[in-house]
Design a protein around this motif. Sequence first.
Motif, PDB file in Angstrom:
ATOM      1  N   LEU A   1       3.254   3.999   2.055  1.00  0.00           N
ATOM      2  CA  LEU A   1       4.149   3.636   0.960  1.00  0.00           C
ATOM      3  C   LEU A   1       4.954   2.387   1.305  1.00  0.00           C
ATOM      4  CD1 LEU A   1       5.178   4.437  -1.823  1.00  0.00           C
ATOM      5  CD2 LEU A   1       6.896   5.841  -0.695  1.00  0.00           C
ATOM      6  N   ILE A   2       5.436   2.292   2.529  1.00  0.00           N
ATOM      7  CA  ILE A   2       6.187   1.106   2.965  1.00  0.00           C
ATOM      8  C   ILE A   2       5.312  -0.138   2.879  1.00  0.00           C
ATOM      9  CG2 ILE A   2       7.228   0.007   4.997  1.00  0.00           C
ATOM     10  CD1 ILE A   2       8.290   2.804   5.768  1.00  0.00           C
ATOM     11  N   ILE A   3       4.071  -0.037   3.310  1.00  0.00           N
ATOM     12  CA  ILE A   3       3.155  -1.182   3.262  1.00  0.00           C
ATOM     13  C   ILE A   3       2.892  -1.598   1.820  1.00  0.00           C
ATOM     14  CG2 ILE A   3       0.767  -1.887   3.706  1.00  0.00           C
ATOM     15  CD1 ILE A   3       0.941  -0.195   6.290  1.00  0.00           C
ATOM     16  N   ARG A   4       2.663  -0.635   0.939  1.00  0.00           N
ATOM     17  CA  ARG A   4       2.403  -0.949  -0.468  1.00  0.00           C
ATOM     18  C   ARG A   4       3.606  -1.612  -1.129  1.00  0.00           C
ATOM     19  NH1 ARG A   4      -1.031   4.199  -2.735  1.00  0.00           N
ATOM     20  NH2 ARG A   4      -2.876   3.803  -1.457  1.00  0.00           N
ATOM     21  N   ILE A   5       4.798  -1.126  -0.842  1.00  0.00           N
ATOM     22  CA  ILE A   5       6.006  -1.709  -1.427  1.00  0.00           C
ATOM     23  C   ILE A   5       6.200  -3.135  -0.923  1.00  0.00           C
ATOM     24  CG2 ILE A   5       8.533  -1.563  -1.462  1.00  0.00           C
ATOM     25  CD1 ILE A   5       8.206   1.485  -1.612  1.00  0.00           C
TER      26      ILE A   5
ATOM     27  N   HIS B   1       4.284  11.406   7.794  1.00  0.00           N
ATOM     28  CA  HIS B   1       4.582  10.134   8.455  1.00  0.00           C
ATOM     29  C   HIS B   1       3.591   9.069   7.989  1.00  0.00           C
ATOM     30  CE1 HIS B   1       5.611   7.269  11.582  1.00  0.00           C
ATOM     31  NE2 HIS B   1       4.327   7.206  11.906  1.00  0.00           N
ATOM     32  N   GLU B   2       2.321   9.433   7.921  1.00  0.00           N
ATOM     33  CA  GLU B   2       1.286   8.498   7.487  1.00  0.00           C
ATOM     34  C   GLU B   2       1.513   8.078   6.037  1.00  0.00           C
ATOM     35  OE1 GLU B   2      -3.585   8.418   7.389  1.00  0.00           O
ATOM     36  OE2 GLU B   2      -2.542  10.321   7.283  1.00  0.00           O
ATOM     37  N   ALA B   3       1.853   9.031   5.184  1.00  0.00           N
ATOM     38  CA  ALA B   3       2.099   8.717   3.773  1.00  0.00           C
ATOM     39  C   ALA B   3       3.304   7.790   3.628  1.00  0.00           C
ATOM     40  CB  ALA B   3       2.322  10.004   2.986  1.00  0.00           C
TER      41      ALA B   3
END
Length: 112
Positions: A96-100, A90-92
């Motif tokens: 990933l959503i934040i980076r995208i 869930h954390e990963a």
Amino acid sequence: MFGSTYKVDFELEHLLPKEKILYERAGENVNDQNFNFKIEISMLIRSIMANYSQLLDVLVYRPSLSSEKVAALEQLFVNLHDLINHFRPHEARQNLIIRIKDQIKGQKNELE
């Protein structure tokens, strides 16, 4: 090999047998998107602190009963460890959503 499909969704196995898992509430699944890790982790940490305090009292007044409290603390720590392992995907995914989103913002700023 090429053209074959792979299963992306997976379920982590528990470190403990079902009867020793303390954090799973009735009807809730840890692999569910709506499972509230924050509440469950904070409840386990509070239980650990309370049991540690009780262990200190037992060590002062009745040292012979300390093995029961140590076993209870061990079970709480293993449950916490297992819950944290289930939180990692869930954390990963959130990272990933934040980076995208940051990449999309950067590309939009470059185009303007």
